[in-house]
Design an enzyme around this catalytic site. Structure first.
Site, mmCIF file in Angstrom:
data_model
loop_
_atom_site.group_PDB
_atom_site.id
_atom_site.type_symbol
_atom_site.label_atom_id
_atom_site.label_comp_id
_atom_site.label_asym_id
_atom_site.label_seq_id
_atom_site.Cartn_x
_atom_site.Cartn_y
_atom_site.Cartn_z
ATOM 1 N N GLU A 58 0.821 -1.470 0.144
ATOM 2 C CA GLU A 58 0.056 -0.046 0.314
ATOM 3 C C GLU A 58 1.062 1.215 0.035
ATOM 4 O O GLU A 58 0.513 2.619 -0.644
ATOM 5 C CB GLU A 58 -1.237 -0.398 1.281
ATOM 6 C CG GLU A 58 -2.368 -0.690 0.522
ATOM 7 C CD GLU A 58 -3.175 -0.698 -0.718
ATOM 8 O OE1 GLU A 58 -3.274 0.281 -0.212
ATOM 9 O OE2 GLU A 58 -4.207 -2.378 -0.184
ATOM 10 N N TYR A 142 -6.552 6.123 4.782
ATOM 11 C CA TYR A 142 -6.130 4.620 3.996
ATOM 12 C C TYR A 142 -5.932 3.805 3.751
ATOM 13 O O TYR A 142 -6.401 2.842 4.212
ATOM 14 C CB TYR A 142 -6.229 5.625 2.708
ATOM 15 C CG TYR A 142 -5.997 4.242 1.174
ATOM 16 C CD1 TYR A 142 -6.877 3.964 0.672
ATOM 17 C CD2 TYR A 142 -4.822 3.784 1.465
ATOM 18 C CE1 TYR A 142 -6.460 2.383 -0.311
ATOM 19 C CE2 TYR A 142 -4.231 2.905 0.384
ATOM 20 C CZ TYR A 142 -5.772 2.532 -0.262
ATOM 21 O OH TYR A 142 -5.204 1.854 -1.151
ATOM 22 N N ASP A 160 -9.434 5.754 -1.819
ATOM 23 C CA ASP A 160 -8.310 6.137 -2.381
ATOM 24 C C ASP A 160 -9.050 6.895 -3.635
ATOM 25 O O ASP A 160 -9.931 7.075 -3.872
ATOM 26 C CB ASP A 160 -7.866 5.202 -2.601
ATOM 27 C CG ASP A 160 -7.954 4.192 -3.576
ATOM 28 O OD1 ASP A 160 -8.698 4.423 -4.308
ATOM 29 O OD2 ASP A 160 -6.571 3.338 -4.224
#
Ligand code: SF4
Length: 413
Positions: A58, A142, A160
């Site tokens: 991520e 996020y 996102d």
């Protein structure tokens, strides 16, 4: 308290929410891309290793395309397969592996956070989005939601860039999608929609939809698994005067989520009317003089001087050819003189501005800076003693240069 948004912008019908989840997950099961972090998150039994793998992916995926990330992710996980291994790495090693991926502070923060998990949390990753965000430096809302839902099964949504686009189209949200009011609504929506039994898959499916079907310019609406829930698609089909009430504009003129009255629906844009963003600030324009200093190394191969940047700010801790930011509109002669003075400080010996050979200009766009490097070279005959009081510096061969923690901009130079 602000008034609640009109119902047309919400998912208030439980049956519709259920159908959307089902359709999206069925599509994801059929069409999802094989990505190394997904395989690992699905097969790894150790929860901390799952969390770590998703976390690394991520952080790398922020601002970077999937195709680029795969190679970096695989190398990273080979070198540091666990949090414990990463916590023992040096920042120099992290920067070397990150070189070329951009936004270098990401790697540094990842490593700092790994050290924190090992030293302060007994090597155990926090298990909820709230704790991940609170306890790990560099982990925002996020990333925390992604790790918690994908690795630990917490039913929490994520928002996102891809999710913003999909949700704004699904619910015809045309107010500035970067404004806090809209972002807050989108988080509420993501938390309502997320599938309770497969939250990680649902979140990945929503992002995957944005990345592969509901793309920015030419979305593939006909193939879209959720088109029957999409108000932008319905509005495109039915044109400007929609026959059913729930696809009309809110009509009151002050809806916080509708497009501004001054920029109504443009039928030539179709679903790409959404999302909308306030105009971006233009990037800062900068010019930097940089000099490739070359000498003959002890084995006869050419060597180049690289110096380390400060440990904070843009490209923190990376290595570069000696460089000097220039004022705008300097005459070329003046640029040379300033660069020569700068080099003199490094080398402790006079450098003649005329000896600097102009090579050319290299343009590199950072996210917020339009940088032009004015490139010179200087061949050094004889030995040079570098001043140890200045920033760290070293001579490297071309191969060593490429293996060092240098930015893409310097490779272009
Ligand atoms: Fe996006 Fe089109 Fe699907 Fe709507 S129908 S979610 S605009 S791809």
């Amino acid at each position: 308290a602000p008034a609640p948004p009109p119902a047309r912008h919400l998912f208030s019908d439980p049956a519709e929410v259920e159908a959307l989840r089902r359709n999206l997950l069925a599509w994801y099961d059929r069409c999802k891309r094989d990505l190394p972090w997904r395989t690992l998150a699905a097969t790894e039994l150790d929860a901390d290793r799952r969390g770590y793998a998703v976390w690394v992916s991520e952080i790398m995926l922020q601002q970077t395309q999937v195709a680029t990330v795969i190679h970096y992710y695989n190398r990273w996980m080979q070198k540091w397969p666990t949090l414990q291994a990463l916590a023992q790495a040096s920042l120099e090693e992290v920067n070397e592996l990150w070189a070329g991926l951009g936004y270098y502070s990401r790697g540094k923060r990842l490593q700092e956070a790994a050290r924190k998990v090992v030293s302060e949390l007994a090597g155990r990753m926090p298990r909820t989005a709230e704790d991940l965000q609170k306890l790990l430096p560099g982990v925002g809302r996020y990333t925390a939601g992604a790790i918690a839902s994908i690795s630990y099964g917490q039913a929490t949504g994520v928002v996102d860039g891809n999710v913003i686009r999909v949700l704004c189209r699904l619910r015809c949200i045309g107010a500035d999608s970067s404004s806090p009011a809209v972002i807050d609504r989108l988080w509420d929506m993501a938390n309502v929609l997320v599938d309770r039994s497969r939250p990680g898959d649902f979140n990945q499916a929503l992002m995957e939809l944005g990345a592969t079907v509901c793309v920015p310019k030419s979305p593939l609406c006909r193939e879209c698994p959720v088109k029957q829930h999409c108000q932008a698609w319905r509005r495109k089909l039915f044109g400007k005067a929609p026959p059913v009430p729930d696809v009309e504009d809110c009509g009151v003129g002050d809806c916080p989520l509708c497009p501004p009255a001054t920029e109504p629906w443009d039928s030539s844009l179709g679903v790409t009317n959404f999302p909308r963003k306030a105009a971006k600030k233009p990037p800062r324009v900068m010019r930097t003089a940089t000099c490739v200093l070359e000498r003959r190394g002890c084995h006869g191969a050419p060597e180049y001087l690289i110096v380390q940047r400060p440990s904070s700010g843009l490209l923190a801790g990376l290595w570069e050819f000696p460089s000097l930011p220039l004022a705008q509109d300097l005459q070329e002669e003046k640029e040379r003189e300033e660069l020569a003075d700068h080099l003199q400080a490094w080398m402790g010996q006079p450098v003649a501005a005329k000896g600097l050979q102009f090579i050319g200009e290299v343009i590199h766009i950072f996210s917020h800076i339009h940088q032009t490097y004015v490139v010179y070279s200087l061949y050094l005959d004889g030995d040079v003693t570098l001043d140890p009081a200045l920033s760290p510096s070293r001579w490297v061969t071309e191969d060593e240069f490429h293996a060092s923690a240098v930015s893409t901009a310097m490779k272009k130079v």
